[in-house]
Write a protein that holds these residues in place. Structure first.
Motif: not given
Length: 176
Positions: A109-110, A112-113, A117, A153-155, A157, A160-161, A165
């Motif tokens: 996930v990280a 792909h995120k 971005e 999660a939703c990746l 941009p 996620y923040e 997730h």
């Protein structure tokens, strides 16, 4: 999945402007794999493999949305599954923005995120993910063959923040 994402990134790096599709069909949620394909894919994905409707043992409804406070959330916010279950995720975007549902290992996930971005309009076709416009619905049918801690999660941009997730725990089946 890493190979697919890296290949996509290499192709897109020279033509990012051309990759602005709407993703209205999601990440391949409508593509049905044969049992042979699903078994092959299970070797590549620690979280499990795509499955067929006749194997479903439980349905989990997933809602994607924004709150009045500006947070972006999934309901439910935590998923607990027993190893060996085949889940039909009935996913609906009830928000006002485009969202996606991706489930995988935390490391994947990280990764792909980070790619999303760099290439926010990247087109990809992953069986463990779906991207939906407001009001759209989709489903993912997934067999969880390994126990462990995963993530959904939703990746897109910034999503996620904004809180989009959650943990996906696959509890070891005592019978296996």
């Amino acid at each position: 999945m890493k190979q697919i994402l890296l290949a996509s990134a290499m192709v897109l790096s020279g033509s990012a402007v051309l990759a602005g599709g709407s993703h209205s069909d999601g990440h391949g949620h409508g593509d049905m794999m044969t049992d042979g394909d699903a078994d092959h894919h299970a070797e590549m994905m620690e979280i499990g493999r795509p499955s067929d409707p006749e194997n479903v043992t439980r349905v989990i409804e997933i809602k994607m949305m924004e709150t009045e406070d500006g947070d972006m959330i999934f309901e439910p916010s935590v998923l607990e599954i027993t190893q060996g279950e085949t889940i039909k995720f009935a996913i609906e975007n009830i928000g006002e923005q485009e969202h996606e549902f991706v489930m995988d290992t935390m490391a994947s996930v990280a990764e792909h995120k980070a790619l999303m971005e760099e290439f926010p309009f990247m087109e990809h076709d992953d069986p463990n993910a779906v991207r939906l416009l407001p009001g759209e619905k989709a489903e993912i049918i997934w067999s969880f063959v390994n126990d462990g801690g995963f993530e959904f999660a939703c990746l897109i941009p910034g999503h996620y923040e904004s809180g989009m997730h959650g943990p996906l725990a696959v509890i070891k089946n005592p019978d296996s």
